[in-house]
Write a protein that holds these residues in place. Structure first.
Motif, short mmCIF file in Angstrom:
data_model
loop_
_atom_site.label_atom_id
_atom_site.label_comp_id
_atom_site.label_asym_id
_atom_site.label_seq_id
_atom_site.Cartn_x
_atom_site.Cartn_y
_atom_site.Cartn_z
N THR A 50 0.86 -1.19 0.00
CA THR A 50 0.00 0.00 0.00
C THR A 50 0.89 1.25 0.00
O THR A 50 2.11 1.15 0.18
CB THR A 50 -0.94 0.02 1.22
N TYR A 85 -0.74 -7.09 -5.70
CA TYR A 85 -1.76 -6.14 -5.24
C TYR A 85 -1.09 -4.85 -4.79
O TYR A 85 -0.28 -4.85 -3.86
CB TYR A 85 -2.58 -6.73 -4.09
N PHE A 87 -1.91 -0.73 -3.85
CA PHE A 87 -2.95 0.26 -3.54
C PHE A 87 -2.32 1.59 -3.18
O PHE A 87 -1.23 1.64 -2.60
CB PHE A 87 -3.83 -0.23 -2.38
N THR A 88 -3.01 2.67 -3.50
CA THR A 88 -2.45 4.02 -3.32
C THR A 88 -2.41 4.48 -1.85
O THR A 88 -1.40 5.00 -1.39
CB THR A 88 -3.27 5.04 -4.14
N ALA A 96 -7.10 0.22 2.39
CA ALA A 96 -6.58 0.74 1.11
C ALA A 96 -7.28 0.14 -0.10
O ALA A 96 -7.45 0.80 -1.12
CB ALA A 96 -5.07 0.49 1.03
N LYS A 97 -7.72 -1.10 0.01
CA LYS A 97 -8.32 -1.77 -1.16
C LYS A 97 -9.74 -1.31 -1.44
O LYS A 97 -10.30 -1.60 -2.49
CB LYS A 97 -8.28 -3.29 -0.97
N GLU A 98 -10.34 -0.59 -0.48
CA GLU A 98 -11.73 -0.13 -0.59
C GLU A 98 -12.66 -1.31 -0.91
O GLU A 98 -12.68 -2.27 -0.17
CB GLU A 98 -11.84 1.01 -1.60
N SER A 100 -12.47 -3.45 -3.46
CA SER A 100 -11.93 -4.56 -4.26
C SER A 100 -11.64 -5.77 -3.37
O SER A 100 -11.57 -5.66 -2.15
CB SER A 100 -10.69 -4.10 -5.02
#
Ligand code: GTP
Ligand code: MG
Length: 212
Positions: A50, A85, A87-88, A96-98, A100
């Motif tokens: 992340t 994987y 993530f921003t 972080a994956k919201e 998804s």
């Protein structure tokens, strides 16, 4: 340092820590160089990273560059193999994956795929053991799913006794085979006086990353 490289041929090692920023990437570098120096073909895998900006996972890219030099087999791979994987948001994977999904079976297959390119695969977790990936699935559960030994990296700063014992409790509770290594870095000047007396009495033998 008593770790025998031959014991790790055909294996993966999951590098975890008592928290984020304790030195997992630093430790990964130490172990990659140590195993390579001892004749093993090394590999690196960071299943989830992340805080990734502009498609540049910092841990993943740094270790991928090193591994390509140590083991040219990895030249055939891409950064998306190494860090599937990304993530921003600099947060736990769960946040972080919201919306998804993180597919654990996919990660297990990716790990096995990468193991074909090396003798020993260094897997770097994200954050500490109880960092959430899904609502009821934590980094420690990923170690269990991967069926690998864990190397727990612990800090040398004040507070390390508590952090180390808590993480060890969690690993024992999940019946995960582990070894732990102190990253002698923060509070290095006071460690011998402040934390070492208890740690030495309690564990008898201490392993330091800096001894490798
Ligand atoms: P995340 O992957 O973000 O959870 O952190 P991490 O556990 O991988 O920590 P990392 O290895 O990135 O270390 C955090 C910071 O401390 C980095 O800037 C490292 O360069 C630095 N650092 C950690 N351990 C050492 C050490 O033993 N020596 C030196 N010189 N720097 C260290
Ligand atoms: Mg890291």
């Amino acid at each position: 340092m008593k770790i025998n490289p031959q014991d790790y041929i055909g294996k993966a090692i999951f590098i975890t820590a008592t928290n984020t920023n304790v030195g997992k990437t630093f430790a990964s570098e130490v172990f990659l160089k140590y195993f390579a120096k001892n004749g093993l073909k090394v590999g690196y895998f960071k299943p989830i990273e992340t805080g990734v900006i502009d498609n540049s996972p910092l841990d993943g890219l740094k270790m991928f560059e090193l591994v390509k030099k140590l083991n040219p087999n990895f030249l055939k791979l891409t950064i998306n193999d190494i860090v599937p994987y990304q993530f921003t948001l600099p947060a736990s994977p769960y946040v972080a994956k919201e919306n998804s999904k993180i597919d654990i079976e996919f990660l297990k297959k990716k790990k096995e795929y990468l193991q074909k390119f090396c003798d020993v695969l260094i897997v770097e977790g994200a954050g500490g053991l109880m960092v959430p990936i899904e609502k009821d699935f934590f980094m420690i559960d990923l170690i269990k799913e991967f069926n690998t030994k864990a190397f727990l990296i612990t800090p040398s700063k004040l507070g390390s006794i508590n952090d180390t014992l808590l993480s060890i409790e969690a690993l024992k509770n999940r019946k995960i085979d582990f070894d732990f290594f102190i990253n002698l870095y923060l509070d290095i000047d006071s460690f011998d006086k402040v934390s070492k007396p208890f740690l030495e009495d309690y564990f008898k033998e201490l392993k330091f990353l800096q001894d490798l």
